[in-house]
Design a protein around this motif. Structure first.
Motif, short mmCIF file in Angstrom:
data_model
loop_
_atom_site.label_atom_id
_atom_site.label_comp_id
_atom_site.label_asym_id
_atom_site.label_seq_id
_atom_site.Cartn_x
_atom_site.Cartn_y
_atom_site.Cartn_z
N ILE A 251 2.59 -3.44 13.97
CA ILE A 251 3.38 -3.86 12.81
C ILE A 251 3.60 -2.67 11.88
CG2 ILE A 251 3.34 -5.31 10.73
CD1 ILE A 251 1.74 -7.37 12.43
N ASN A 252 2.58 -1.84 11.75
CA ASN A 252 2.70 -0.65 10.92
C ASN A 252 3.77 0.28 11.46
OD1 ASN A 252 1.97 0.91 8.72
ND2 ASN A 252 -0.16 1.10 9.31
N ALA A 253 3.79 0.44 12.79
CA ALA A 253 4.79 1.30 13.41
C ALA A 253 6.19 0.74 13.17
CB ALA A 253 4.52 1.41 14.91
N ALA B 158 0.84 -1.20 0.00
CA ALA B 158 0.00 0.00 0.00
C ALA B 158 0.88 1.25 0.00
CB ALA B 158 -0.93 -0.01 1.21
N ARG B 159 1.99 1.19 0.74
CA ARG B 159 2.92 2.32 0.79
C ARG B 159 3.51 2.62 -0.59
NH1 ARG B 159 8.13 2.97 0.43
NH2 ARG B 159 8.45 0.72 0.25
N ASN B 160 3.76 1.56 -1.35
CA ASN B 160 4.40 1.74 -2.66
C ASN B 160 3.53 2.50 -3.65
OD1 ASN B 160 6.78 0.46 -1.94
ND2 ASN B 160 6.06 -1.56 -2.55
N VAL B 161 2.23 2.62 -3.37
CA VAL B 161 1.35 3.40 -4.24
C VAL B 161 0.87 4.66 -3.53
CG1 VAL B 161 0.63 1.45 -5.67
CG2 VAL B 161 -0.66 1.97 -3.58
N GLY B 162 1.56 5.02 -2.45
CA GLY B 162 1.28 6.29 -1.79
C GLY B 162 0.32 6.26 -0.63
N PHE B 163 -0.21 5.08 -0.26
CA PHE B 163 -1.16 5.00 0.86
C PHE B 163 -0.37 4.71 2.14
CE2 PHE B 163 -4.45 2.90 3.51
CZ PHE B 163 -5.41 3.89 3.45
N ASP B 164 0.03 5.78 2.82
CA ASP B 164 0.86 5.62 4.02
C ASP B 164 0.80 6.90 4.83
OD1 ASP B 164 2.52 4.31 5.75
OD2 ASP B 164 4.30 4.37 4.50
N TRP B 165 1.33 6.83 6.03
CA TRP B 165 1.39 8.01 6.90
C TRP B 165 2.37 9.02 6.32
CZ3 TRP B 165 -2.01 7.93 10.90
CH2 TRP B 165 -2.50 6.69 11.29
N GLU B 166 1.99 10.30 6.33
CA GLU B 166 2.90 11.33 5.84
C GLU B 166 4.06 11.52 6.81
OE1 GLU B 166 0.82 14.92 4.98
OE2 GLU B 166 -0.33 14.06 3.34
N ASP B 167 3.77 11.42 8.09
CA ASP B 167 4.80 11.53 9.12
C ASP B 167 4.71 10.28 9.99
OD1 ASP B 167 6.42 12.07 11.30
OD2 ASP B 167 5.87 14.19 11.39
N ARG B 168 5.80 9.54 10.10
CA ARG B 168 5.75 8.28 10.83
C ARG B 168 5.38 8.46 12.30
NH1 ARG B 168 12.09 6.28 11.19
NH2 ARG B 168 12.86 7.92 12.58
N ASP C 166 2.97 10.03 13.38
CA ASP C 166 1.51 10.00 13.48
C ASP C 166 0.97 8.62 13.77
OD1 ASP C 166 1.51 12.69 12.91
OD2 ASP C 166 1.10 12.42 10.77
N VAL C 167 1.77 7.57 13.51
CA VAL C 167 1.30 6.21 13.71
C VAL C 167 1.05 5.91 15.19
CG1 VAL C 167 3.54 5.05 13.99
CG2 VAL C 167 1.63 3.82 12.95
N TRP C 168 1.76 6.62 16.08
CA TRP C 168 1.63 6.32 17.51
C TRP C 168 0.25 6.67 18.04
CZ3 TRP C 168 4.70 2.85 18.73
CH2 TRP C 168 6.00 2.80 18.20
N LYS C 169 -0.37 7.69 17.47
CA LYS C 169 -1.74 8.02 17.86
C LYS C 169 -2.66 6.86 17.54
CE LYS C 169 -5.44 11.38 17.05
NZ LYS C 169 -5.86 12.60 16.30
N LYS C 170 -2.43 6.23 16.38
CA LYS C 170 -3.25 5.08 15.98
C LYS C 170 -2.98 3.88 16.89
CE LYS C 170 -6.14 3.05 13.17
NZ LYS C 170 -7.55 3.44 13.17
N VAL C 171 -1.72 3.64 17.24
CA VAL C 171 -1.37 2.53 18.13
C VAL C 171 -2.07 2.70 19.48
CG1 VAL C 171 0.50 1.42 19.41
CG2 VAL C 171 0.84 2.04 17.01
#
Length: 284
Positions: free
Chosen positions: A225-227, A177-187, A189-194
């Protein structure tokens, strides 16, 4: 190290032995794709085990076992006049050239001896070089090219095998998904999701709703895993190292219990915890 000619001779000798075994060994004669598949899975895991231990001797040995299976499947297909090992190698070579336009000109796809850029075709055609500066750009191009191939993936995520272990599958899904641009703009930001997923899991656990808790546990693990991916850590390798660490420490406790003649079930948690800490100190 060996020369290319020596490598080719060694591979040819191996194929000759495989042919002889298939023709003369009762066990090899009866093998099919279906019968070999479980052994292939086992051999692959044995290779993975050697890799994480960085045991060079075992890596070499297990690579040979995996290679045997690859060539065995090609041999079975050859007997059915479907394809042979040369077809396997040719298809792989074409794929690697096609998916690396920053290294090979398209004219080299069917070339007998592919020449990397800056090769200029004899017909004088313009050489349009695909410029890439990062590993990420290479992977993005790889995914886009796969979608355009005649027998390539029908969708971005269709290339993720269903049979992959869940942890590895989650990583591959996110990476594709990341390879086609679907990813966090700032890594970061993932901690809020975790934290959000952990809070939702705690809510369902407190309700003792097993079905919902299972769903939320999956979401939480997926976010962790995303983090890991965003911080360029391999979660499968990390978990396996922890598994081995736990096994070594627990084996230390068990060995001590045997030494003093006191079964584990008769030891207190405090006693086992003290031994656990002893094992940790021995690792340093």
């Amino acid at each position: 190290m060996h020369t290319k000619e020596e490598k080719m001779q060694a591979f040819g000798r191996f194929l000759d032995v495989l042919d002889a075994l298939r023709a003369n060994c009762p066990w090899d004669k009866k093998q099919t794709n279906e019968s070999l598949r479980p052994n292939t899975i086992e051999e692959t895991y044995e290779l993975c085990d050697a890799l994480i231990k960085n045991d060079i001797h075992d890596i070499c040995k297990e690579l040979g076992d995996v290679l045997l299976h690859i060539c065995f499947y090609a041999k079975i297909a050859e007997e059915k006049e479907q394809f042979d090992m040369a077809d396997v190698c040719d298809a792989l070579t074409r794929k690697m050239i096609t998916r690396h336009p920053h290294v090979y000109h398209p004219s080299q796809i069917e070339a007998e001896n592919p020449k990397p850029l800056p090769y200029v075709p004899e017909d004088g055609a313009d050489v349009k070089v695909t410029k890439v500066n990062t590993v990420g750009q290479v992977l993005e191009n790889w995914e886009q090219i796969k979608l355009k191939e005649k027998d390539g993936n029908e969708s971005v995520l269709s290339g993720v095998p269903d049979a992959l272990p869940s942890l590895i599958k989650a990583y591959r899904i996110q990476d594709k998904a990341r390879n086609v641009g679907f990813d966090w703009e700032d890594r970061q930001d993932v901690w809020k999701k975790v934290h959000e997923e952990l809070a939702e899991l705690e809510v369902e656990l407190n309700k003792e709703d097993k079905e919902k808790s299972t769903e939320e546990l999956g979401d939480f693990l997926f976010s962790v895993i995303n983090a890991a991916r965003l911080y360029k850590l391999n979660p499968d390798n990390a978990l396996e190292k922890t598994n081995r660490k736990f096994i070594n420490r627990f084996n230390y406790i068990e060995a001590h219990s045997i030494k003093i003649g006191k079964p584990l079930k008769d030891m207190t948690l405090a006693e086992m915890d003290a031994l656990w800490n002893e094992a940790k100190k021995l690792e340093i």
